[in-house]
Design a protein around this motif. Structure first.
Motif, PDB file in Angstrom:
ATOM      1  N   SER A   1       0.833  -1.211   0.000  1.00 15.89           N
ATOM      2  CA  SER A   1       0.000   0.000   0.000  1.00 15.89           C
ATOM      3  C   SER A   1       0.863   1.255   0.000  1.00 15.89           C
ATOM      4  O   SER A   1       0.588   2.211  -0.732  1.00 15.89           O
ATOM      5  CB  SER A   1      -0.927   0.005   1.220  1.00 15.89           C
ATOM      6  N   LEU A   2       1.915   1.252   0.817  1.00 15.73           N
ATOM      7  CA  LEU A   2       2.821   2.418   0.839  1.00 15.73           C
ATOM      8  C   LEU A   2       3.489   2.589  -0.522  1.00 15.73           C
ATOM      9  O   LEU A   2       3.644   3.712  -1.011  1.00 15.73           O
ATOM     10  CB  LEU A   2       3.900   2.241   1.913  1.00 15.73           C
ATOM     11  N   ALA A   3       3.869   1.475  -1.138  1.00 10.09           N
ATOM     12  CA  ALA A   3       4.511   1.556  -2.457  1.00 10.09           C
ATOM     13  C   ALA A   3       3.574   2.252  -3.440  1.00 10.09           C
ATOM     14  O   ALA A   3       3.993   3.124  -4.217  1.00 10.09           O
ATOM     15  CB  ALA A   3       4.872   0.155  -2.953  1.00 10.09           C
ATOM     16  N   ARG A   4       2.296   1.892  -3.385  1.00 11.20           N
ATOM     17  CA  ARG A   4       1.322   2.525  -4.293  1.00 11.20           C
ATOM     18  C   ARG A   4       1.109   3.995  -3.948  1.00 11.20           C
ATOM     19  O   ARG A   4       0.976   4.846  -4.826  1.00 11.20           O
ATOM     20  CB  ARG A   4      -0.021   1.790  -4.228  1.00 11.20           C
ATOM     21  N   GLU A   5       1.044   4.316  -2.645  1.00 12.14           N
ATOM     22  CA  GLU A   5       0.810   5.711  -2.230  1.00 12.14           C
ATOM     23  C   GLU A   5       1.955   6.625  -2.613  1.00 12.14           C
ATOM     24  O   GLU A   5       1.759   7.800  -2.890  1.00 12.14           O
ATOM     25  CB  GLU A   5       0.642   5.786  -0.699  1.00 12.14           C
ATOM     26  N   LEU A   6       3.184   6.100  -2.586  1.00 17.11           N
ATOM     27  CA  LEU A   6       4.358   6.970  -2.644  1.00 17.11           C
ATOM     28  C   LEU A   6       5.108   6.930  -3.966  1.00 17.11           C
ATOM     29  O   LEU A   6       6.033   7.722  -4.187  1.00 17.11           O
ATOM     30  CB  LEU A   6       5.321   6.601  -1.500  1.00 17.11           C
ATOM     31  N   ALA A   7       4.723   6.013  -4.857  1.00 18.19           N
ATOM     32  CA  ALA A   7       5.506   5.817  -6.095  1.00 18.19           C
ATOM     33  C   ALA A   7       5.587   7.079  -6.937  1.00 18.19           C
ATOM     34  O   ALA A   7       6.632   7.375  -7.528  1.00 18.19           O
ATOM     35  CB  ALA A   7       4.903   4.675  -6.906  1.00 18.19           C
ATOM     36  N   SER A   8       4.506   7.859  -6.972  1.00 15.75           N
ATOM     37  CA  SER A   8       4.511   9.041  -7.843  1.00 15.75           C
ATOM     38  C   SER A   8       5.532  10.074  -7.376  1.00 15.75           C
ATOM     39  O   SER A   8       5.883  10.978  -8.120  1.00 15.75           O
ATOM     40  CB  SER A   8       3.116   9.669  -7.899  1.00 15.75           C
ATOM     41  N   ARG A   9       6.003   9.971  -6.140  1.00 14.29           N
ATOM     42  CA  ARG A   9       7.043  10.885  -5.637  1.00 14.29           C
ATOM     43  C   ARG A   9       8.400  10.208  -5.583  1.00 14.29           C
ATOM     44  O   ARG A   9       9.285  10.631  -4.857  1.00 14.29           O
ATOM     45  CB  ARG A   9       6.675  11.405  -4.242  1.00 14.29           C
ATOM     46  N   ASN A  10       8.537   9.106  -6.335  1.00 13.59           N
ATOM     47  CA  ASN A  10       9.846   8.458  -6.444  1.00 13.59           C
ATOM     48  C   ASN A  10      10.337   7.854  -5.119  1.00 13.59           C
ATOM     49  O   ASN A  10      11.529   7.761  -4.875  1.00 13.59           O
ATOM     50  CB  ASN A  10      10.872   9.478  -6.969  1.00 13.59           C
ATOM     51  N   ILE A  11       9.365   7.473  -4.283  1.00 12.41           N
ATOM     52  CA  ILE A  11       9.726   6.804  -3.022  1.00 12.41           C
ATOM     53  C   ILE A  11       9.353   5.333  -3.184  1.00 12.41           C
ATOM     54  O   ILE A  11       8.212   5.018  -3.546  1.00 12.41           O
ATOM     55  CB  ILE A  11       8.949   7.421  -1.839  1.00 12.41           C
ATOM     56  N   THR A  12      10.311   4.458  -2.935  1.00  8.50           N
ATOM     57  CA  THR A  12      10.017   3.029  -3.064  1.00  8.50           C
ATOM     58  C   THR A  12       9.820   2.404  -1.682  1.00  8.50           C
ATOM     59  O   THR A  12      10.345   2.895  -0.688  1.00  8.50           O
ATOM     60  CB  THR A  12      11.145   2.272  -3.802  1.00  8.50           C
ATOM     61  N   CYS A  13       9.042   1.338  -1.659  1.00 10.30           N
ATOM     62  CA  CYS A  13       8.823   0.613  -0.411  1.00 10.30           C
ATOM     63  C   CYS A  13       8.816  -0.878  -0.728  1.00 10.30           C
ATOM     64  O   CYS A  13       8.024  -1.342  -1.561  1.00 10.30           O
ATOM     65  CB  CYS A  13       7.496   1.047   0.213  1.00 10.30           C
ATOM     66  N   ASN A  14       9.730  -1.586  -0.126  1.00  7.27           N
ATOM     67  CA  ASN A  14       9.857  -3.025  -0.387  1.00  7.27           C
ATOM     68  C   ASN A  14       9.980  -3.794   0.922  1.00  7.27           C
ATOM     69  O   ASN A  14      10.301  -3.209   1.965  1.00  7.27           O
ATOM     70  CB  ASN A  14      11.100  -3.284  -1.254  1.00  7.27           C
TER      71      ASN A  14
END
Ligand code: NDP
Length: 245
Positions: A167-180
């Motif tokens: 969910s965080l990956a989806r929320e933040l991807a547009s700002r070039n933040i990755t979550c894995n």
């Protein structure tokens, strides 16, 4: 590879967390260790990491205490100026078969392993949004993927971390933040040192026939924190010697 970057690692004083701090420091990142440990232990870990030529500070913080988490991240930002990498590694177990497990033991494990990662992530997200970059790495477990008898609390927390990661990956991807997320199998740390027969039977059930070393988990985390992983987000990478394939 990570020179000029600042990494905050929860549970960074010992075990996998310490190995992660050491590996990120080897790659040049400055390190904020977040842990509940006493000052002497923190000082010993910090000076071992400092010897790699990076800036290191240790912060005493319980990730189940929202106020303490807020204060800690305020202090990290004051000391380092920014945070580029967050590794949510702090974790506990309180194993028992479900019918014997108290509600308190269920909730405590969720509070540290899952809600703790939510609290810390909330503190770094505004910083990363402003920079249009950042890496959040959550230490899950294969217990969160395939389950484990005696660990309904732990497995639920680690499966929850996987959901939170995506969910965080989806929320933040547009700002070039990755979550894995990283999902280790059995790793040689304090958490696994009291297994029956020293873990031999378990090790025999692993295709690679041994537990992982903390450094091996740290190597994967360092890869995910590096520019080499800029196009990877929402991923869960098993590192388990083939146990859960
Ligand atoms: P350890 O028990 O060796 O270390 C756990 C670390 O988390 C310690 O530094 C501890 O601090 C810290 N911690 C615990 N509770 C809190 C809290 N409330 N606030 C802040 N810090 C806290 O564990 P490992 O190194 O083995 O595990 C690290 C992570 O990897 C965990 O999330 C674990 O679930 C996961 N993992 C481990 C596996 C294994 O086989 N070891 C397998 C799969 C996943 P303190 O020193 O003060 O106690």
């Amino acid at each position: 590879m990570l020179k000029g970057k600042v990494a905050a690692v929860t549970g960074g004083q010992r075990g996998i967390g310490r190995a992660i701090c050491e590996k990120l420091a080897e790659y040049g990142a400055d390190i904020a260790i977040i842990d509940m440990c006493d000052e002497n232990a923190a000082r010993e870990t910090a000076s071992a990491i400092e010897s790699k030529g990076v800036k290191v500070r240790a912060y005493r913080c319980d990730v189940t205490d929202g106020a303490s988490v807020k204060e800690t991240f305020k202090a990290i930002l004051a000391d380092f100026g920014t945070i580029d990498i967050l590794v949510n590694n702090a974790g506990i177990t309180k194993d028992k078969l479900a019918m014997m497990m108290s509600e308190d033991d269920f909730e405590k494990v969720l509070d540290v392993n899952l809600s703790g990662a939510f609290r810390t992530s909330k503190e770094v997200i505004p910083v990363m949004l402003k920079k249009h970059s950042g890496k959040i790495i959550n230490i899950s477990s294969i217990s969160g993927i395939i389950g484990n008898a005696g660990q309904v609390n732990y497995s639920a927390s680690k499966a929850g971390l996987i959901g939170m990661t995506k969910s965080l990956a989806r929320e933040l991807a547009s700002r070039n933040i990755t979550c894995n997320a990283v999902a280790p199998g059995f790793v040689e740390t304090d958490m696994t040192k009291n297994l029956p027969d020293g873990g031999k039977t378990l090790a025999d059930s692993i295709p690679l026939r041994r537990f992982a070393k903390p450094e091996e988990i740290a190597g994967l985390v360092a890869f995910l924190a590096s520019p080499a992983a800029d196009y990877i987000t929402g991923e869960v990478i098993r590192i388990d010697g083939g146990l859960a394939m």
